[in-house]
Write a protein that holds these residues in place. Sequence first.
Motif, PDB file in Angstrom:
ATOM      1  N   LEU A 219       0.816  -1.216   0.000  1.00 31.31           N
ATOM      2  CA  LEU A 219       0.000   0.000   0.000  1.00 31.31           C
ATOM      3  C   LEU A 219       0.849   1.264   0.000  1.00 31.31           C
ATOM      4  O   LEU A 219       0.476   2.271  -0.603  1.00 31.31           O
ATOM      5  CB  LEU A 219      -0.931   0.004   1.226  1.00 31.31           C
ATOM      6  N   ARG A 220       1.981   1.236   0.703  1.00 32.48           N
ATOM      7  CA  ARG A 220       2.858   2.406   0.800  1.00 32.48           C
ATOM      8  C   ARG A 220       4.276   2.009   0.408  1.00 32.48           C
ATOM      9  O   ARG A 220       5.156   1.891   1.263  1.00 32.48           O
ATOM     10  CB  ARG A 220       2.836   2.970   2.221  1.00 32.48           C
ATOM     11  N   PRO A 221       4.539   1.801  -0.901  1.00 37.35           N
ATOM     12  CA  PRO A 221       5.874   1.342  -1.316  1.00 37.35           C
ATOM     13  C   PRO A 221       6.975   2.349  -1.030  1.00 37.35           C
ATOM     14  O   PRO A 221       8.144   1.979  -0.949  1.00 37.35           O
ATOM     15  CB  PRO A 221       5.707   1.116  -2.827  1.00 37.35           C
ATOM     16  N   GLU A 222       6.604   3.627  -0.882  1.00 37.57           N
ATOM     17  CA  GLU A 222       7.625   4.647  -0.622  1.00 37.57           C
ATOM     18  C   GLU A 222       8.042   4.691   0.840  1.00 37.57           C
ATOM     19  O   GLU A 222       9.066   5.279   1.195  1.00 37.57           O
ATOM     20  CB  GLU A 222       7.117   6.032  -1.047  1.00 37.57           C
ATOM     21  N   ALA A 223       7.260   4.056   1.715  1.00 39.78           N
ATOM     22  CA  ALA A 223       7.562   4.068   3.147  1.00 39.78           C
ATOM     23  C   ALA A 223       8.610   3.005   3.474  1.00 39.78           C
ATOM     24  O   ALA A 223       8.799   2.040   2.726  1.00 39.78           O
ATOM     25  CB  ALA A 223       6.296   3.831   3.965  1.00 39.78           C
ATOM     26  N   ASP A 224       9.311   3.200   4.586  1.00 38.38           N
ATOM     27  CA  ASP A 224      10.271   2.203   5.059  1.00 38.38           C
ATOM     28  C   ASP A 224       9.482   1.125   5.806  1.00 38.38           C
ATOM     29  O   ASP A 224       9.160   1.269   6.986  1.00 38.38           O
ATOM     30  CB  ASP A 224      11.301   2.854   5.980  1.00 38.38           C
ATOM     31  N   THR A 225       9.170   0.054   5.106  1.00 37.92           N
ATOM     32  CA  THR A 225       8.306  -0.978   5.673  1.00 37.92           C
ATOM     33  C   THR A 225       9.007  -1.818   6.729  1.00 37.92           C
ATOM     34  O   THR A 225       8.373  -2.669   7.358  1.00 37.92           O
ATOM     35  CB  THR A 225       7.769  -1.901   4.561  1.00 37.92           C
ATOM     36  N   ARG A 226      10.298  -1.570   6.944  1.00 44.52           N
ATOM     37  CA  ARG A 226      10.959  -2.255   8.062  1.00 44.52           C
ATOM     38  C   ARG A 226      10.365  -1.811   9.394  1.00 44.52           C
ATOM     39  O   ARG A 226      10.475  -2.519  10.396  1.00 44.52           O
ATOM     40  CB  ARG A 226      12.464  -1.967   8.026  1.00 44.52           C
ATOM     41  N   ALA A 227       9.721  -0.639   9.373  1.00 46.30           N
ATOM     42  CA  ALA A 227       9.056  -0.187  10.595  1.00 46.30           C
ATOM     43  C   ALA A 227       7.957  -1.154  11.003  1.00 46.30           C
ATOM     44  O   ALA A 227       7.667  -1.300  12.196  1.00 46.30           O
ATOM     45  CB  ALA A 227       8.481   1.217  10.384  1.00 46.30           C
ATOM     46  N   SER A 228       7.349  -1.829  10.028  1.00 45.78           N
ATOM     47  CA  SER A 228       6.298  -2.794  10.360  1.00 45.78           C
ATOM     48  C   SER A 228       6.865  -3.949  11.178  1.00 45.78           C
ATOM     49  O   SER A 228       6.158  -4.542  12.003  1.00 45.78           O
ATOM     50  CB  SER A 228       5.633  -3.319   9.084  1.00 45.78           C
ATOM     51  N   ALA A 229       8.145  -4.284  10.960  1.00 41.57           N
ATOM     52  CA  ALA A 229       8.768  -5.349  11.742  1.00 41.57           C
ATOM     53  C   ALA A 229       8.938  -4.926  13.198  1.00 41.57           C
ATOM     54  O   ALA A 229       8.924  -5.779  14.096  1.00 41.57           O
ATOM     55  CB  ALA A 229      10.126  -5.724  11.144  1.00 41.57           C
ATOM     56  N   TYR A 269      13.624 -10.509   5.967  1.00 41.23           N
ATOM     57  CA  TYR A 269      12.490  -9.591   5.849  1.00 41.23           C
ATOM     58  C   TYR A 269      12.881  -8.347   5.062  1.00 41.23           C
ATOM     59  O   TYR A 269      12.075  -7.795   4.306  1.00 41.23           O
ATOM     60  CB  TYR A 269      11.998  -9.199   7.241  1.00 41.23           C
ATOM     61  N   MET A 270      14.132  -7.897   5.224  1.00 40.11           N
ATOM     62  CA  MET A 270      14.596  -6.725   4.485  1.00 40.11           C
ATOM     63  C   MET A 270      14.564  -6.982   2.973  1.00 40.11           C
ATOM     64  O   MET A 270      14.097  -6.154   2.195  1.00 40.11           O
ATOM     65  CB  MET A 270      16.010  -6.365   4.935  1.00 40.11           C
ATOM     66  N   PHE A 271      15.043  -8.144   2.556  1.00 43.80           N
ATOM     67  CA  PHE A 271      14.999  -8.489   1.131  1.00 43.80           C
ATOM     68  C   PHE A 271      13.558  -8.604   0.655  1.00 43.80           C
ATOM     69  O   PHE A 271      13.214  -8.165  -0.455  1.00 43.80           O
ATOM     70  CB  PHE A 271      15.736  -9.809   0.885  1.00 43.80           C
ATOM     71  N   PHE A 272      12.700  -9.200   1.477  1.00 35.15           N
ATOM     72  CA  PHE A 272      11.301  -9.393   1.093  1.00 35.15           C
ATOM     73  C   PHE A 272      10.594  -8.054   0.891  1.00 35.15           C
ATOM     74  O   PHE A 272       9.869  -7.867  -0.093  1.00 35.15           O
ATOM     75  CB  PHE A 272      10.583 -10.208   2.163  1.00 35.15           C
ATOM     76  N   THR A 273      10.792  -7.110   1.807  1.00 30.07           N
ATOM     77  CA  THR A 273      10.111  -5.821   1.698  1.00 30.07           C
ATOM     78  C   THR A 273      10.615  -5.025   0.502  1.00 30.07           C
ATOM     79  O   THR A 273       9.844  -4.300  -0.135  1.00 30.07           O
ATOM     80  CB  THR A 273      10.298  -4.996   2.980  1.00 30.07           C
ATOM     81  N   MET A 274      11.897  -5.161   0.173  1.00 32.80           N
ATOM     82  CA  MET A 274      12.415  -4.465  -1.009  1.00 32.80           C
ATOM     83  C   MET A 274      11.802  -5.042  -2.279  1.00 32.80           C
ATOM     84  O   MET A 274      11.428  -4.315  -3.201  1.00 32.80           O
ATOM     85  CB  MET A 274      13.941  -4.554  -1.052  1.00 32.80           C
TER      86      MET A 274
END
Length: 341
Positions: A219-229, A269-274
């Motif tokens: 939904l928010r590809p521009e956000a740093d989704t590592r925060a979700s972790a 998870y970092m590779f997955f989110t990228m």
Amino acid sequence: MNATSSPALDQARHLAGLDAPDIEETVHAPDDTVVQPAVIEVPPEAVDDTRKYLIGVGLVVTAALIWSIGHLVFRIISVTDPWQMMAYRWFLVLPFMLGMIVARHGRKTDAALIGGGWPVMITGILLAGSSIFYVLAISYTTIANVLFMIAAAPIFAAFLARIVLGEPVRLATLIGFPFVILGMGIMIGDSLGGGSLAGNLIGLASSLCYASFSVTIRLRPEADTRASAIYASLLVCVTGMIMMGISPIPPMDLFWLMVGGIWQLGIGYMFFTMGAKYVPAVQLLLLGMLETVCAPLWLWLFFGEVPRDLVLLGGGIVLVTVAVQALMGARRKPLGMLRPR
């Protein structure tokens, strides 16, 4: 022989909208007509989309392989309580993920943690829910039943992604679903069945959380989704402590859980989110199933646990299906259109 302009061609070209100054057409006399061959012009954005997609596939496949190798940790440690393993792994990975965000954003770390808004927070809750429901489910039913439920996650993701993201469900993807279910069924078929209805329903909840996670992470590809972790870690740790209390574990187990947590939940998870920025939600989960397929192979290689023939057969079906889906996904957009030269 001198080239002349054809009035009929000029009119046809005008009607087709091809009378731009940079397009030239020449014809020769009727007895010496030369037909220029058509060529395919590839829009640069189409090439760029395909390149990004293939990069995304590579990142997600790397994540799945990292996750599969992480299963070796469970053969090294003496801890057998799944709540302990889950809580300690997520707790030990928390400083790593936070450190990665601080290294990336510096003084703007607080903005990175909350800047993604509710989609990133929901993504973290769904990620935690998938892990919590998984551990809860295997307390009431067989692991095979839960894995079979999770194998259905791409089907749930297909419809959720269509509703939430507007991502189309390709015919090839729909055809691939039965083969994935078949392959997983063959892998774990001898262990299917049994367990309670409650355990199977909890396993289904884990699958739904996993499917929803693959949608909200886009939904928010521009956000740093590592925060979700970070959100997921906090929720899992609190749940784990409630379920098991605070009980110490051997230092070496603590070390290996830290290594496994950073390796699987951190780096993987970092590779997955990228990769999730460029790969549709359904294919994220299909590619992620390589974790289940490859884990028995690592156990075979490092611990001599020879997988059954049915495990290899079912894993091969899943592997081929995922590979075909990934390659066909690279052609999900036309590479160009036929235009006269």
